[in-house]
Design a protein around this motif. Structure first.
Motif, short mmCIF file in Angstrom:
data_model
loop_
_atom_site.label_atom_id
_atom_site.label_comp_id
_atom_site.label_asym_id
_atom_site.label_seq_id
_atom_site.Cartn_x
_atom_site.Cartn_y
_atom_site.Cartn_z
N PRO A 172 76.23 32.13 57.18
CA PRO A 172 75.21 31.90 56.15
C PRO A 172 75.47 30.65 55.32
CG PRO A 172 76.62 33.73 55.51
CD PRO A 172 76.94 33.41 56.94
N PHE A 173 76.74 30.33 55.07
CA PHE A 173 77.04 29.13 54.29
C PHE A 173 76.62 27.88 55.05
CE2 PHE A 173 79.55 32.07 51.87
CZ PHE A 173 79.63 31.51 50.59
N VAL B 73 90.71 29.67 50.66
CA VAL B 73 91.37 28.83 49.66
C VAL B 73 90.33 27.89 49.05
CG1 VAL B 73 93.13 27.10 49.20
CG2 VAL B 73 93.54 28.86 50.92
N ALA B 74 90.25 27.89 47.70
CA ALA B 74 89.33 27.00 47.02
C ALA B 74 89.71 26.93 45.55
CB ALA B 74 87.88 27.45 47.16
N ARG C 109 79.88 26.73 45.86
CA ARG C 109 79.80 27.29 47.21
C ARG C 109 81.20 27.40 47.82
NH1 ARG C 109 75.31 23.67 48.05
NH2 ARG C 109 73.32 24.79 47.89
N ARG C 110 82.00 26.36 47.65
CA ARG C 110 83.36 26.41 48.20
C ARG C 110 84.16 27.54 47.58
NH1 ARG C 110 82.75 20.68 48.07
NH2 ARG C 110 83.73 20.54 46.02
N ARG D 176 81.68 19.68 58.16
CA ARG D 176 80.45 19.13 57.59
C ARG D 176 80.35 19.30 56.09
NH1 ARG D 176 75.43 20.55 61.54
NH2 ARG D 176 74.39 19.70 59.70
N HIS D 177 80.95 20.38 55.54
CA HIS D 177 80.74 20.68 54.13
C HIS D 177 82.03 20.97 53.35
CE1 HIS D 177 76.52 20.78 55.19
NE2 HIS D 177 76.77 21.71 56.10
N GLY D 178 83.17 20.83 54.00
CA GLY D 178 84.44 21.06 53.31
C GLY D 178 84.66 22.50 52.90
N LEU D 179 84.05 23.43 53.62
CA LEU D 179 84.19 24.85 53.31
C LEU D 179 85.42 25.41 54.01
CD1 LEU D 179 80.45 25.89 53.66
CD2 LEU D 179 81.74 25.71 51.53
#
Length: 217
Positions: A145-146, A212-213, A83-84, A205-208
């Motif tokens: 959406p994520f 950059v990933a 996801r990220r 909350r989710h590190g998104l």
């Protein structure tokens, strides 16, 4: 007391979010009509809004592509890393495409409004403001959406509702003084604040992180 948002099932929450986003995009025209702004100016604003909505097409296309992928990742090993990665890559692609459409309009708003006729050129400054809002939404709007697929649909509904109310208040304060430019200012402020809050929540909350990933596991 029962919190209605807390007990709203996900599909209903997603539908409510879409309705609130649509209302956020349309409320300016309603407020302009309600505050008896000159009919020609309202027409100019409607044309400018049409252009700014067109500029969100990269985001709409990304949502169509990304949403099924998010559903497919649910429960899969390494889903968080995937996801990220998807958020960063899809977000970057959407941001570049949005900028490619928005920058010419920002630089030549009069020419863009002139496509509707000479009488619409007066809405050029409003178009610039609305275009800036569409660009911000295009760069960071994928956080919505994520965040929803990671269980944040209740939060997105609440944030949408808060900024819809805030946008109405901003319109009431700005339209009487600045006319259609005031409505565009309110719209820009609402979309910029909304996307900033949602993107920050997705990160916290989710590190998104946008753009950059690492590679998915």
């Amino acid at each position: 007391n029962v919190n209605a948002i807390a007990v709203t099932p996900p599909p209903v929450a997603l539908m409510v979010t879409r309705l609130l986003m649509t209302a956020l995009q349309q409320i300016d025209l309603v407020m302009l009509e309600a505050l008896d702004v000159d009919e020609q100016a309202v027409g100019q604003y409607a044309a400018a809004a049409r252009v700014s909505h067109f500029l969100t097409l990269p985001l709409v296309a990304a949502l169509i592509v990304v949403s099924p992928l998010l559903g497919a990742l649910d429960g899969v090993d390494g889903a968080d890393a995937a996801r990220r990665w998807l958020y960063a890559r899809a977000g970057l692609t959407t941001a570049v495409a949005s900028a490619a459409l928005a920058v010419p309009v920002l630089l030549m708003p009069g020419a863009a409004m002139g496509l509707f006729g000479v009488g619409y050129v007066g809405g050029a400054s409003a178009l610039q403001l609305l275009t800036a809002g569409s660009l911000v939404l295009g760069c960071f709007g994928l956080a919505v959406p994520f965040l929803q697929f990671d269980g944040g649909y209740k939060v997105v509904v609440a944030v949408n509702a808060v900024f819809l109310v805030a946008n109405v208040g901003a319109n009431l304060a700005l339209i009487p003084r600045y006319g259609i430019d005031g409505a565009a200012m309110a719209s820009l402020g609402a979309f910029a604040a909304f996307t900033a809050v949602v993107a920050a929540l997705a990160w916290r909350r989710h590190g998104l992180a946008p753009f950059v990933a690492g590679r998915p596991a």
